[in-house]
Scaffold this motif. Sequence first.
Motif, PDB file in Angstrom:
ATOM      1  N   CYS A 135       0.826  -1.209   0.000  1.00 42.44           N
ATOM      2  CA  CYS A 135       0.000   0.000   0.000  1.00 42.44           C
ATOM      3  C   CYS A 135       0.858   1.256   0.000  1.00 42.44           C
ATOM      4  CB  CYS A 135      -0.927  -0.016   1.217  1.00 42.44           C
ATOM      5  SG  CYS A 135      -1.917   1.484   1.409  1.00 42.44           S
ATOM      6  N   THR A 136       1.881   1.282   0.826  1.00 42.07           N
ATOM      7  CA  THR A 136       2.683   2.500   1.003  1.00 42.07           C
ATOM      8  C   THR A 136       3.495   2.842  -0.238  1.00 42.07           C
ATOM      9  OG1 THR A 136       2.848   2.047   3.364  1.00 42.07           O
ATOM     10  CG2 THR A 136       4.438   3.602   2.442  1.00 42.07           C
ATOM     11  N   PHE A 137       4.088   1.828  -0.864  1.00 43.71           N
ATOM     12  CA  PHE A 137       5.054   2.110  -1.925  1.00 43.71           C
ATOM     13  C   PHE A 137       4.569   1.744  -3.333  1.00 43.71           C
ATOM     14  CE2 PHE A 137       7.424   1.643   2.015  1.00 43.71           C
ATOM     15  CZ  PHE A 137       8.164   2.803   2.013  1.00 43.71           C
ATOM     16  N   LEU A 138       3.444   1.033  -3.424  1.00 42.98           N
ATOM     17  CA  LEU A 138       2.951   0.648  -4.751  1.00 42.98           C
ATOM     18  C   LEU A 138       1.533   1.148  -4.993  1.00 42.98           C
ATOM     19  CD1 LEU A 138       4.271  -3.039  -5.001  1.00 42.98           C
ATOM     20  CD2 LEU A 138       5.336  -0.940  -5.834  1.00 42.98           C
ATOM     21  N   SER A 139       1.075   2.122  -4.196  1.00 40.21           N
ATOM     22  CA  SER A 139      -0.247   2.693  -4.415  1.00 40.21           C
ATOM     23  C   SER A 139      -0.248   4.126  -3.910  1.00 40.21           C
ATOM     24  CB  SER A 139      -1.315   1.879  -3.689  1.00 40.21           C
ATOM     25  OG  SER A 139      -1.459   2.296  -2.339  1.00 40.21           O
ATOM     26  N   ARG A 140      -1.345   4.799  -4.168  1.00 41.81           N
ATOM     27  CA  ARG A 140      -1.539   6.154  -3.650  1.00 41.81           C
ATOM     28  C   ARG A 140      -2.522   6.168  -2.474  1.00 41.81           C
ATOM     29  NH1 ARG A 140       0.204  10.173  -7.229  1.00 41.81           N
ATOM     30  NH2 ARG A 140       0.885   9.369  -9.254  1.00 41.81           N
ATOM     31  N   GLY A 141      -2.901   4.976  -2.011  1.00 40.05           N
ATOM     32  CA  GLY A 141      -3.898   4.881  -0.970  1.00 40.05           C
ATOM     33  C   GLY A 141      -3.326   4.931   0.429  1.00 40.05           C
ATOM     34  N   ARG A 142      -4.227   4.891   1.413  1.00 40.30           N
ATOM     35  CA  ARG A 142      -3.853   4.916   2.825  1.00 40.30           C
ATOM     36  C   ARG A 142      -3.985   3.545   3.471  1.00 40.30           C
ATOM     37  NH1 ARG A 142      -7.422   9.321   5.661  1.00 40.30           N
ATOM     38  NH2 ARG A 142      -9.019   7.998   4.719  1.00 40.30           N
ATOM     39  N   ASN A 143      -4.949   2.747   2.970  1.00 35.66           N
ATOM     40  CA  ASN A 143      -5.204   1.436   3.542  1.00 35.66           C
ATOM     41  C   ASN A 143      -5.952   0.583   2.515  1.00 35.66           C
ATOM     42  OD1 ASN A 143      -8.031   2.204   3.800  1.00 35.66           O
ATOM     43  ND2 ASN A 143      -7.414   3.328   5.642  1.00 35.66           N
ATOM     44  N   PHE A 144      -6.496  -0.554   2.954  1.00 34.19           N
ATOM     45  CA  PHE A 144      -7.124  -1.474   2.009  1.00 34.19           C
ATOM     46  C   PHE A 144      -8.361  -0.878   1.337  1.00 34.19           C
ATOM     47  CE2 PHE A 144      -9.694  -2.087   5.736  1.00 34.19           C
ATOM     48  CZ  PHE A 144     -10.941  -2.453   5.267  1.00 34.19           C
ATOM     49  N   MET A 145      -8.918   0.191   1.912  1.00 34.09           N
ATOM     50  CA  MET A 145     -10.116   0.792   1.343  1.00 34.09           C
ATOM     51  C   MET A 145      -9.826   1.490   0.010  1.00 34.09           C
ATOM     52  SD  MET A 145     -12.649   0.171   3.458  1.00 34.09           S
ATOM     53  CE  MET A 145     -13.865   1.439   3.140  1.00 34.09           C
ATOM     54  N   ASP A 146      -8.611   2.005  -0.155  1.00 34.96           N
ATOM     55  CA  ASP A 146      -8.341   2.785  -1.363  1.00 34.96           C
ATOM     56  C   ASP A 146      -6.993   2.474  -2.021  1.00 34.96           C
ATOM     57  OD1 ASP A 146      -6.638   3.871   0.498  1.00 34.96           O
ATOM     58  OD2 ASP A 146      -7.461   5.894   0.444  1.00 34.96           O
ATOM     59  N   CYS A 147      -6.364   1.350  -1.642  1.00 38.17           N
ATOM     60  CA  CYS A 147      -5.032   1.055  -2.182  1.00 38.17           C
ATOM     61  C   CYS A 147      -5.077   0.387  -3.549  1.00 38.17           C
ATOM     62  CB  CYS A 147      -4.241   0.182  -1.208  1.00 38.17           C
ATOM     63  SG  CYS A 147      -4.859  -1.511  -1.091  1.00 38.17           S
TER      64      CYS A 147
END
Length: 818
Positions: free
Chosen positions: A703-715
Motif C-alpha cells: 500500500c505505502t510504496f505501490l499505491s496512492r492509498g492509505r489502507n485497504f479501502m483505497d489502495c
Amino acid sequence: MSGVMPADQPEILAPAGNWECVLAAVANGADAVYFGLEKFNARMRADNFRLSDLAELVPFLHARGVRAYVALNVLIFPRELPEALEYVAALDAAGVDGVIVQDMGLAALMAQQRRAGRWQLELHISTQMTVCSPEAVRLVDELFDPEQIVLARELSLREIEACARATGKRIEVFCHGALCVAYSGQCLTSESLGCRSANRGECAQACRLPYRLEVDGRVRDFGERRYLFSPQDLCALSLVPEMLAAGVHSFKIEGRLKTPEYVAAVTRAYRRALDAALRGEPLHKAAAVADVYAMQMAFSRGFSTGWLEGTHHPRLTHGRFGKKRGAFAGRISRCGSGWVELESAPAVPVAPGDGFVLDAGQDRNDEQGGRVWKTEGRRLFFHGKGSRIDWAQVRPGQLLWKTADPALEKSLRASWRGVSRAPQAGLELLVEGKLGEPLALVCGELRVLSRVLLQRAEKRALSPEVLEAQLGRLGGTGFSLSRCICRVEPGLMLPLSELNRMRRELVALLPPPAAQAAPLRPAGFSLPQPAAFEPAAPAVAPELAVLCREEAQAFASAAAGVPRLYLDFTDLKTLPRVAAEIRRSFPGVQLWPATLRIMKPHEAGYFKYITAAEPDGVLVRNLGAAEWWRDKGLPLVGDFSLNAANAQSVHVWRAYGLRAVTASYDLNAAQLEDLLACGCGPWLELTLHQHMPLFHSEHCVFCTFLSRGRNFMDCGRPCEQHRVRVVDRAHARHFLRSDEGCRNTLFNARAQTAARCAQAALLAGVPRFRLELLEESAEQTQRLLELYRALLAGRLAPAALVRSLGVLDRPGVTEIEA
C-alpha cells in the motif's frame, strides 16, 4: 510498600535503563517505572540493573510513591526456567510491585505461586505475548489471572476499547516512543539475518536499515524512500483523553535505551496531559507545543499517532529516514560557504550552539551537519572548521532539521538534579542544650554529647537551619535526614567542626541501613515444578504434513500421498472451493486450514471461510484464535507463533486442549534437544523445512510504496497484482507476502532445514513433522517430499539433504550456518 500510588489509579509508566533515568522519571511525575535486570529482559543493550540494586532501588521508588515493575519479557529456554523462577522469587522478596512477562510457561508457574499465596508481586502480561483481541484477553485472563495486560501496539482506540471491555483487569498501552514494524513477539528478523534474537532482548533493529523493492523482477527506484520498514515514532499526547475513555489504565512510554533527558521530557509531557484529562480539562496549547518540541529534541524519527487513529500506512512509514531527526526547522532557499537561508522564519527556536543536520535525501549515514554560530533573521551561520560541512554539496531545496538544543538539555537535566538517591525514610534527630552544658544529639535511644560546652554566640548562632544543614550531610552513609527537632536555647554556638564530629559518631553507632540485596533463593523458597510428561515412545510411523500457500502445491502434495495438508492461502475465500476439489480427487486426505497470524477485534468473521471448508482440524496461530476455536469440536495444533520455548509452555497449550504445538523457532539445535529431553516430544510438532518468516507486520509495504492509498479501502490491492521481493544490503532477495488481513510477512530468501534434528526428535517421541512451502512449484514440492521422506526413513543423511537442496543447515534462527 506504604506510600506507593494506589494500583487502581491511572498511571504514567516511564522507562529506566539506569539510575539517572530513574531520577528523571521520578522528578518529572512518573507513577511507575519499569526496568530490566542483567538477564531475561528484552533490552539487553540497556545498562539495566542488578539484583543487588533492588535493595536501594525499590525502597527509593516506594518512598516517593512510585511503583517498581521489572521486565522479564523474553522467551525462557528449557534449562533457564529454574533460574528465571529464582529471579521472580528474589523480586518478590525485594518488594517489586509487578513483573512483565512474555513466556507463557513462566507466567503459568508465577500464577501457580500467586494463587497459593506464596508470592505477592503482580503478574503483568507483556506486549510480546501479542494480546490484540478480546478473545486473547479472555485467554490470558483465564490462564494466568494477571493484574495488568499490555496490549499490542497495532490497535486503534476502538479496538483497545473492545479489548478493555473483555476484562476487569488493568489495561496498559504504549503512548509514546519507537514503534516496531513487526508485532512484538513475532519478529524473527534479527535472529534469522544476524543471529541475535529479538525475543531474547538482542534486537539488531534490521527494520531501521535501507532496503530496495523488486517488483515483478525489476528493482524500483523510490528515490530517498529507502527505509521501507522504519515507522515514525508514536506520539499520542493529543489522544490521552480518548485513550483514558477507551479503558487505558497505564500509559506506557517506550525507551529503556534512551537518555535520561528523553525520559524527563516525555514523562513530564504525559504527566501534564493525563492530569488535565483526569480533571476534564483540555491540554494547554502552549504547554503542549513546548512539550512536543522537547520530545522531538530528546528523540524523534518524526511523530505520528501510530495505529491509534486507524490505519494510514504512508503516514506511519514514509520511508525517508530510519534514525533520529529532531525537529523540522525549514527548507533552504539560498546558501553560501558557511551559511544557509531558509524560505521562511525557522519553525523552531534557534540559538548559537544548536545542532542541525542537512537533509539532501541521501543515505542517512552520509548526512552533514554542524552547530550554529549566529543567526540573522532567516539566515543561519555555522562554525567554519567545527562544522566540517562540504558547502559545495549544500543546495537550495534541501531540508534543515534541528537535532540538538543545549539549553533545553541543560534545563531537563536540572529537573532531576535535586532528587537524591539517598533513602527518604531517614533519621529523625533531636538536638537540645543550654548555656554552659554539652550539646546533646539524640536519635532514638542513642545519645551523643559534644566535647565542647555551649557558649554565647558572637556571630552565628545554632539556629534550626544551621543544625539541619550541618547534620543533614549524610551522603554516602546510607542515611538521610528526614526531621531535625531543635531544642537549643537561642543565641548559643558550637564550632561546626564539633557538630561534624558528633554527626560522624552518631552514624558510627547506628546499625547499618538495610541495603543488602534480596537473596537469589529466599529462605523457605521451593521451586515450582513444571508438569510432568508421560515417558515418550519412539514414533513408529512419523507423519509428514505439508503447509501449502498455493493451490498447485496442495494438489501436488495430495497426489504424493501426504496425509495432512495445512492450507495457508492469501485469499481465504478460496478455501471452501479448493478443499472440495482436493477431497473429490484425493479422498482421505486431511485438510487443516491455518488461521491468520494475528487476530484483532471484530475479525472472527474470517473464520467463516475456514468453517465453510469443513476442516478436519485447524492450525492455530494466535491467542485469540485458540480461544475462539477451543470449544468448536475440532482438533487444534498450535503454530510456532504461540512461542512454546520450554516444557511448561507446551503443557499450558496441552492443558488448554491443543493436540500439539509447534516448537518455537527461537530454539536452536541444542535448545530443541533440551526441550525434547523434558519428555514433551509426543505433544510437539517440528518444522523440518521452511523459508523463515522474518517480519510479520500490520504495516503494508504494498500500500505505502505501490499505491496512492492509505489502507485497504483505497489502495487498489497491489498485493494481488505484483510479485514483490525486498532486497537487503547483502543483495538477498526476500519474499514479501500479504495475507487476508492486509498484514505483511517477509520471508527469508533462503530456505532452511532442521534435518539434523530429525532422528533425535523421532527418538524423543515426536510424531509430527512439517514442511512449509512458499513459492515452490508442483515439481519442487514432489522433490522436497521425496528427500524428507528418505530422511525420516533413515535412507538419507542430513548432510546429504542439505547439499542436495542448498539450504541453510539450522533448525531455528539463532545458529550460524554450519
